[in-house]
Design an enzyme around this catalytic site. Structure first.
Site, PDB file in Angstrom:
ATOM      1  N   GLY A  13       8.939   1.616 -22.993  1.00 13.54           N
ATOM      2  CA  GLY A  13      10.267   1.344 -22.933  1.00 13.54           C
ATOM      3  C   GLY A  13      11.014   0.236 -23.551  1.00 13.54           C
ATOM      4  O   GLY A  13      10.020  -0.499 -24.505  1.00 13.54           O
ATOM      5  N   LEU A  15      11.765  -3.168 -22.887  1.00 15.24           N
ATOM      6  CA  LEU A  15      11.029  -4.219 -22.598  1.00 15.24           C
ATOM      7  C   LEU A  15       9.548  -4.219 -22.814  1.00 15.24           C
ATOM      8  O   LEU A  15       9.011  -5.160 -23.529  1.00 15.24           O
ATOM      9  CB  LEU A  15      11.225  -4.813 -21.053  1.00 15.24           C
ATOM     10  CG  LEU A  15      10.206  -5.984 -20.828  1.00 15.24           C
ATOM     11  CD1 LEU A  15      10.822  -7.192 -21.329  1.00 15.24           C
ATOM     12  CD2 LEU A  15      10.480  -6.364 -19.087  1.00 15.24           C
ATOM     13  N   ILE A  38       3.984   7.316 -12.438  1.00 17.33           N
ATOM     14  CA  ILE A  38       3.923   6.015 -11.308  1.00 17.33           C
ATOM     15  C   ILE A  38       4.347   6.934 -10.207  1.00 17.33           C
ATOM     16  O   ILE A  38       4.169   6.415  -8.825  1.00 17.33           O
ATOM     17  CB  ILE A  38       4.554   4.827 -11.548  1.00 17.33           C
ATOM     18  CG1 ILE A  38       6.190   5.034 -11.698  1.00 17.33           C
ATOM     19  CG2 ILE A  38       4.080   3.974 -12.354  1.00 17.33           C
ATOM     20  CD1 ILE A  38       6.759   3.526 -11.680  1.00 17.33           C
ATOM     21  N   ASP A 103      19.321  -7.858 -11.854  1.00 14.54           N
ATOM     22  CA  ASP A 103      20.593  -8.421 -11.321  1.00 14.54           C
ATOM     23  C   ASP A 103      21.246  -7.681 -10.395  1.00 14.54           C
ATOM     24  O   ASP A 103      22.066  -7.979  -9.491  1.00 14.54           O
ATOM     25  CB  ASP A 103      21.415  -9.040 -12.453  1.00 14.54           C
ATOM     26  CG  ASP A 103      21.761  -8.004 -13.265  1.00 14.54           C
ATOM     27  OD1 ASP A 103      21.173  -6.932 -13.511  1.00 14.54           O
ATOM     28  OD2 ASP A 103      22.901  -8.260 -14.223  1.00 14.54           O
ATOM     29  N   TYR A 126      20.871   2.566  -8.107  1.00 17.41           N
ATOM     30  CA  TYR A 126      19.766   1.814  -8.931  1.00 17.41           C
ATOM     31  C   TYR A 126      19.507   0.663  -8.159  1.00 17.41           C
ATOM     32  O   TYR A 126      18.162   0.145  -7.861  1.00 17.41           O
ATOM     33  CB  TYR A 126      20.320   1.636 -10.175  1.00 17.41           C
ATOM     34  CG  TYR A 126      19.382   0.794 -11.078  1.00 17.41           C
ATOM     35  CD1 TYR A 126      18.330   1.334 -11.678  1.00 17.41           C
ATOM     36  CD2 TYR A 126      19.840  -0.428 -11.165  1.00 17.41           C
ATOM     37  CE1 TYR A 126      17.629   0.593 -12.463  1.00 17.41           C
ATOM     38  CE2 TYR A 126      19.090  -1.238 -12.197  1.00 17.41           C
ATOM     39  CZ  TYR A 126      17.961  -0.883 -12.783  1.00 17.41           C
ATOM     40  OH  TYR A 126      17.274  -1.817 -13.545  1.00 17.41           O
ATOM     41  N   LYS A 130      16.043  -0.595  -6.294  1.00 12.29           N
ATOM     42  CA  LYS A 130      15.060  -2.002  -6.781  1.00 12.29           C
ATOM     43  C   LYS A 130      15.075  -2.999  -5.688  1.00 12.29           C
ATOM     44  O   LYS A 130      14.013  -3.484  -5.369  1.00 12.29           O
ATOM     45  CB  LYS A 130      16.092  -2.661  -8.037  1.00 12.29           C
ATOM     46  CG  LYS A 130      16.055  -1.785  -9.288  1.00 12.29           C
ATOM     47  CD  LYS A 130      14.619  -1.410  -9.815  1.00 12.29           C
ATOM     48  CE  LYS A 130      14.126  -2.290 -10.921  1.00 12.29           C
ATOM     49  NZ  LYS A 130      12.879  -1.884 -11.460  1.00 12.29           N
TER      50      LYS A 130
HETATM   51  N1  LIG Z   1      17.679  -2.479 -19.258  1.00 11.52           N
HETATM   52  C1  LIG Z   1      18.097  -3.565 -18.650  1.00 11.52           C
HETATM   53  O1  LIG Z   1      19.261  -3.906 -18.843  1.00 11.52           O
HETATM   54  C2  LIG Z   1      17.532  -3.972 -17.431  1.00 11.52           C
HETATM   55  C3  LIG Z   1      18.129  -5.088 -16.649  1.00 11.52           C
HETATM   56  C4  LIG Z   1      17.637  -5.721 -15.438  1.00 11.52           C
HETATM   57  C5  LIG Z   1      16.313  -5.063 -14.943  1.00 11.52           C
HETATM   58  N2  LIG Z   1      15.589  -4.240 -15.880  1.00 11.52           N
HETATM   59  C6  LIG Z   1      14.375  -3.735 -15.319  1.00 11.52           C
HETATM   60  O2  LIG Z   1      13.483  -4.010 -16.354  1.00 11.52           O
HETATM   61  C7  LIG Z   1      12.355  -3.120 -16.479  1.00 11.52           C
HETATM   62  C8  LIG Z   1      12.263  -2.559 -18.080  1.00 11.52           C
HETATM   63  O3  LIG Z   1      13.708  -2.121 -18.313  1.00 11.52           O
HETATM   64  P1  LIG Z   1      13.510  -1.169 -19.766  1.00 11.52           P
HETATM   65  O4  LIG Z   1      15.115  -1.469 -19.939  1.00 11.52           O
HETATM   66  O5  LIG Z   1      12.541  -1.667 -21.016  1.00 11.52           O
HETATM   67  O6  LIG Z   1      13.464   0.408 -19.238  1.00 11.52           O
HETATM   68  P2  LIG Z   1      13.620   1.778 -20.481  1.00 11.52           P
HETATM   69  O7  LIG Z   1      13.624   1.488 -21.842  1.00 11.52           O
HETATM   70  O8  LIG Z   1      14.394   2.504 -19.438  1.00 11.52           O
HETATM   71  O9  LIG Z   1      12.043   2.173 -20.024  1.00 11.52           O
HETATM   72  C9  LIG Z   1      11.493   2.677 -18.891  1.00 11.52           C
HETATM   73  C10 LIG Z   1      10.037   2.696 -19.089  1.00 11.52           C
HETATM   74  O10 LIG Z   1       9.601   3.494 -17.719  1.00 11.52           O
HETATM   75  C11 LIG Z   1       8.715   4.367 -17.876  1.00 11.52           C
HETATM   76  N3  LIG Z   1       9.029   5.505 -16.839  1.00 11.52           N
HETATM   77  C12 LIG Z   1       9.869   6.194 -16.580  1.00 11.52           C
HETATM   78  N4  LIG Z   1       9.486   6.973 -15.456  1.00 11.52           N
HETATM   79  C13 LIG Z   1       8.191   6.640 -15.356  1.00 11.52           C
HETATM   80  C14 LIG Z   1       7.465   7.484 -14.528  1.00 11.52           C
HETATM   81  N5  LIG Z   1       7.595   8.368 -13.583  1.00 11.52           N
HETATM   82  N6  LIG Z   1       6.093   6.984 -14.688  1.00 11.52           N
HETATM   83  C15 LIG Z   1       5.717   6.118 -15.465  1.00 11.52           C
HETATM   84  N7  LIG Z   1       6.520   5.602 -16.340  1.00 11.52           N
HETATM   85  C16 LIG Z   1       7.910   5.831 -16.231  1.00 11.52           C
HETATM   86  C17 LIG Z   1       9.106   4.938 -19.428  1.00 11.52           C
HETATM   87  O11 LIG Z   1       7.937   5.687 -19.924  1.00 11.52           O
HETATM   88  P3  LIG Z   1       8.158   6.870 -21.021  1.00 11.52           P
HETATM   89  O12 LIG Z   1       9.137   6.263 -22.061  1.00 11.52           O
HETATM   90  O13 LIG Z   1       6.957   7.032 -21.663  1.00 11.52           O
HETATM   91  O14 LIG Z   1       8.906   7.929 -20.391  1.00 11.52           O
HETATM   92  C18 LIG Z   1       9.624   3.803 -19.906  1.00 11.52           C
HETATM   93  O15 LIG Z   1       8.345   3.171 -20.396  1.00 11.52           O
HETATM   94  C19 LIG Z   1      12.704  -2.178 -15.618  1.00 11.52           C
HETATM   95  O16 LIG Z   1      12.121  -2.340 -14.483  1.00 11.52           O
HETATM   96  C20 LIG Z   1      14.118  -2.356 -15.305  1.00 11.52           C
HETATM   97  O17 LIG Z   1      14.552  -1.710 -13.944  1.00 11.52           O
HETATM   98  C21 LIG Z   1      16.223  -3.653 -16.931  1.00 11.52           C
END
Ligand SMILES: NC(=O)c1ccc[n+]([C@@H]2O[C@H](COP(=O)([O-])OP(=O)(O)OC[C@H]3O[C@@H](n4cnc5c(N)ncnc54)[C@H](OP(=O)(O)O)[C@@H]3O)[C@@H](O)[C@H]2O)c1
Length: 281
Positions: A13, A15, A38, A103, A126, A130
């Protein structure tokens, strides 16, 4: 410092990719959904049993905030039950856990930065998934580190600055909401903070974002200015730009929980400048 075994769920992803890139000097196992889903307790257990990590970073999630509204079961299966599976596997193998939260667990009604102990009142599916995951993980692993962050941007996936750059290729005027305030956060800066927190043995809830705050309109204006994009940005309101999931009007996270660890995050403007250089804009 002795090298640690680290397992990252969500390594593919936005991050996760930054974590993999930044995490030098330790033995890192990077897992995407193809390596371990997961939602499957068995797949999570065997991945963790195989690597026996000192630390697990759980960055895997279903992050499509609007998609979560119409796919509630999927949102809870991944974001909550999936997190529980990882928490249980961590407990069984004696691994420490750093869980990424958001957040969006807050209501957005405050006008001063959210502290770690403020009540959770998510406004979206969402956010609910969380918030419930946080609660369940705390029950399983009282010493887990739950890290809330916000408004991530970085290379290697969809993010707001990327969308603005792409949109300005075809539009000379953009309307962006000016009534939601938060803190944009560069994935590389967050990755560095996470690595430090693990090395320092962090536990409890922490808030980690880039310093400073803005609205999406102000963020877009800064992107256009810094990247010298040929477009004008105009402010609009959430009422004019209705989306399936309700977003908090204010979701700035206080940085005071990072102080005991001596971590000072760069400003979001500084992060944005480095992102634009990295992206080659
Ligand atoms: N993006 C934001 O603005 C934001 C803000 C606050 C908090 N967060 C939190 O920060 C974390 C990272 O966010 P991100 O934006 O980097 O996420 P992202 O780019 O959407 O990436 C999601 C990741 O989760 C994996 N994933 C999805 N479904 C899965 C499953 N069933 N089993 C295993 N892996 C799975 C994906 O794997 P594949 O690609 O291999 O499918 C990918 O590596 C998350 O917990 C998110 O809730 C994000």
């Amino acid at each position: 410092m002795e090298s640690m075994r680290i397992t990252i769920f969500g390594a593919t992803g936005l991050l996760g990719q930054a974590l993999v890139r930044e995490w030098q000097g330790d033995d890192v196992t990077a897992l995407g959904s193809g390596d371990a889903d997961i939602r499957s307790e068995g797949q999570v257990q065997s991945a963790v049993a195989r690597h026996r990590p000192e630390w697990i970073v759980l960055a895997a999630a279903y992050t499509d905030v609007d998609g979560c509204e119409s796919h509630r079961d999927l949102a809870f299966a991944i974001n909550c039950e999936g997190a529980v599976h990882v928490g249980q596997a961590a407990a069984r193998s004696g691994s420490r856990l750093l869980f990424l939260s958001s957040d969006y667990v807050f209501s957005g009604l405050k006008t001063t930065p959210y502290e770690i102990g403020d009540p959770l009142a998510p406004q979206s599916v969402y956010g609910q998934s969380k918030a419930e995951a946080e609660k369940r993980i705390r029950e399983i692993l009282p010493a887990a580190c739950i890290l809330r962050t916000s408004w991530l941007f970085g290379v290697g996936g969809k993010c707001f600055p990327e969308a603005i750059v792409k949109l300005t290729a075809s539009r000379k005027e953009l309307e962006v909401v000016n009534d939601q305030r938060g803190s944009p956060t560069y994935t590389l800066d967050l990755a560095r903070a996470i690595i430090q927190l693990c090395r320092l043995g962090a536990s409890g809830t922490v808030h980690a974002t880039n310093r400073g705050e803005c609205t999406w309109f102000e963020f877009a204006t800064e992107i256009v200015r810094c990247a010298k994009l040929p477009a004008r940005v105009r402010p609009t309101t959430s009422d004019q730009f209705v989306r399936p999931a309700k977003r908090p009007a204010y979701s700035v996270l206080s940085s005071s929980s990072l102080q005991p660890y001596g971590i000072v995050m760069p400003s979001w403007q500084d992060g944005l400048r480095r992102y634009l250089i990295e992206r080659g804009v």
